[in-house]
Motif scaffolding. Structure first.
Motif, PDB file in Angstrom:
ATOM      1  N   GLN A  39      -7.238   1.461   6.825  1.00 52.44           N
ATOM      2  CA  GLN A  39      -8.092   0.935   7.893  1.00 52.44           C
ATOM      3  C   GLN A  39      -8.240  -0.555   7.730  1.00 52.44           C
ATOM      4  N   VAL A  40      -8.130  -1.251   8.846  1.00 55.63           N
ATOM      5  CA  VAL A  40      -8.411  -2.679   8.888  1.00 55.63           C
ATOM      6  C   VAL A  40      -9.636  -2.869   9.750  1.00 55.63           C
ATOM      7  N   PRO A  41     -10.377  -3.953   9.530  1.00 55.70           N
ATOM      8  CA  PRO A  41     -11.605  -4.179  10.307  1.00 55.70           C
ATOM      9  C   PRO A  41     -11.354  -4.138  11.809  1.00 55.70           C
ATOM     10  N   GLN A  46      -6.076   4.925  10.172  1.00 54.20           N
ATOM     11  CA  GLN A  46      -4.719   5.333  10.541  1.00 54.20           C
ATOM     12  C   GLN A  46      -4.129   6.255   9.488  1.00 54.20           C
ATOM     13  N   GLY A  47      -3.629   7.398   9.913  1.00 55.01           N
ATOM     14  CA  GLY A  47      -2.943   8.315   9.005  1.00 55.01           C
ATOM     15  C   GLY A  47      -1.545   7.824   8.706  1.00 55.01           C
ATOM     16  N   GLU A  90       1.151  -7.164   7.055  1.00 56.80           N
ATOM     17  CA  GLU A  90       0.448  -6.254   7.964  1.00 56.80           C
ATOM     18  C   GLU A  90       0.066  -4.935   7.304  1.00 56.80           C
ATOM     19  N   ASP A  91       0.485  -4.720   6.067  1.00 59.16           N
ATOM     20  CA  ASP A  91       0.031  -3.555   5.312  1.00 59.16           C
ATOM     21  C   ASP A  91      -1.326  -3.794   4.660  1.00 59.16           C
ATOM     22  N   THR A  92      -1.827  -5.009   4.758  1.00 54.78           N
ATOM     23  CA  THR A  92      -3.139  -5.323   4.199  1.00 54.78           C
ATOM     24  C   THR A  92      -4.206  -4.475   4.866  1.00 54.78           C
ATOM     25  N   ALA A  93      -4.953  -3.735   4.054  1.00 54.86           N
ATOM     26  CA  ALA A  93      -5.949  -2.812   4.582  1.00 54.86           C
ATOM     27  C   ALA A  93      -6.698  -2.183   3.414  1.00 54.86           C
ATOM     28  N   VAL A  94      -7.711  -1.425   3.750  1.00 52.07           N
ATOM     29  CA  VAL A  94      -8.356  -0.546   2.770  1.00 52.07           C
ATOM     30  C   VAL A  94      -7.675   0.813   2.881  1.00 52.07           C
ATOM     31  N   TYR A  95      -7.218   1.326   1.750  1.00 51.21           N
ATOM     32  CA  TYR A  95      -6.476   2.582   1.716  1.00 51.21           C
ATOM     33  C   TYR A  95      -7.374   3.696   1.187  1.00 51.21           C
ATOM     34  N   GLN A 120      -8.859  -1.601  -1.695  1.00 53.16           N
ATOM     35  CA  GLN A 120      -8.343  -2.731  -0.930  1.00 53.16           C
ATOM     36  C   GLN A 120      -6.946  -3.096  -1.416  1.00 53.16           C
ATOM     37  N   VAL A 121      -6.030  -3.216  -0.494  1.00 49.74           N
ATOM     38  CA  VAL A 121      -4.682  -3.702  -0.787  1.00 49.74           C
ATOM     39  C   VAL A 121      -4.457  -4.935   0.079  1.00 49.74           C
ATOM     40  N   THR A 122      -4.085  -6.029  -0.560  1.00 51.30           N
ATOM     41  CA  THR A 122      -3.846  -7.276   0.144  1.00 51.30           C
ATOM     42  C   THR A 122      -2.422  -7.738  -0.133  1.00 51.30           C
TER      43      THR A 122
END
Length: 125
Positions: A39-41, A46-47, A90-95, A120-122
């Motif tokens: 999920q991104v802010p 997203q699955g 663009e893969d930056t998100a909380v997993y 968090q993955v950045t």
């Protein structure tokens, strides 16, 4: 019930790799699906990839990660892994990892029954 781990606050350059793991302890049911979401802010969760505990179930892979991310599991340890290769900014998100008490592996966030804490993955460019 669920704990995820990996590289906490993982920061990696584009093109790099990370592996996350999730332990689903205390599961008292035999048939379930487990998977990874992000999920991104401002956006819905997203699955990404989900697998069934049963060979009769299915594996779901979202197009956005196909060929780059893989999911695997160690049923004896109730652990599922997310291997992320060729990471992009663009893969930056909380997993998150999550469990659905069916073998359907819908990978629909609304259908999941249990969630792990987010990681968090950045990915830097």
């Amino acid at each position: 019930l669920m704990s995820s781990s990996g590289v906490w606050g993982g920061l990696v350059q584009a093109g790099g790799s990370l592996r996350l793991s999730c332990v689903a302890s205390g599961l008292t049911f035999d048939d379930y699906s487990i998977g990874w979401f992000r999920q991104v802010p401002g956006k819905e969760r997203q699955g990404l990839l989900c697998i069934s505990s049963s060979s009769l179930g299915r594996t779901y892979v979202d197009d956005s990660v196909k060929g780059r991310f893989t999911i695997s599991s160690d049923n004896a340890k109730n652990t599922v892994y997310l291997q992320m290769n060729s990471l992009k900014p663009e893969d930056t998100a909380v997993y998150y990892c999550a469990v659905e008490i069916t073998i359907s592996a819908t990978c629909d966030a609304e259908a999941m029954d249990y969630w792990g804490e987010g990681t968090q993955v950045t990915v830097s460019s």
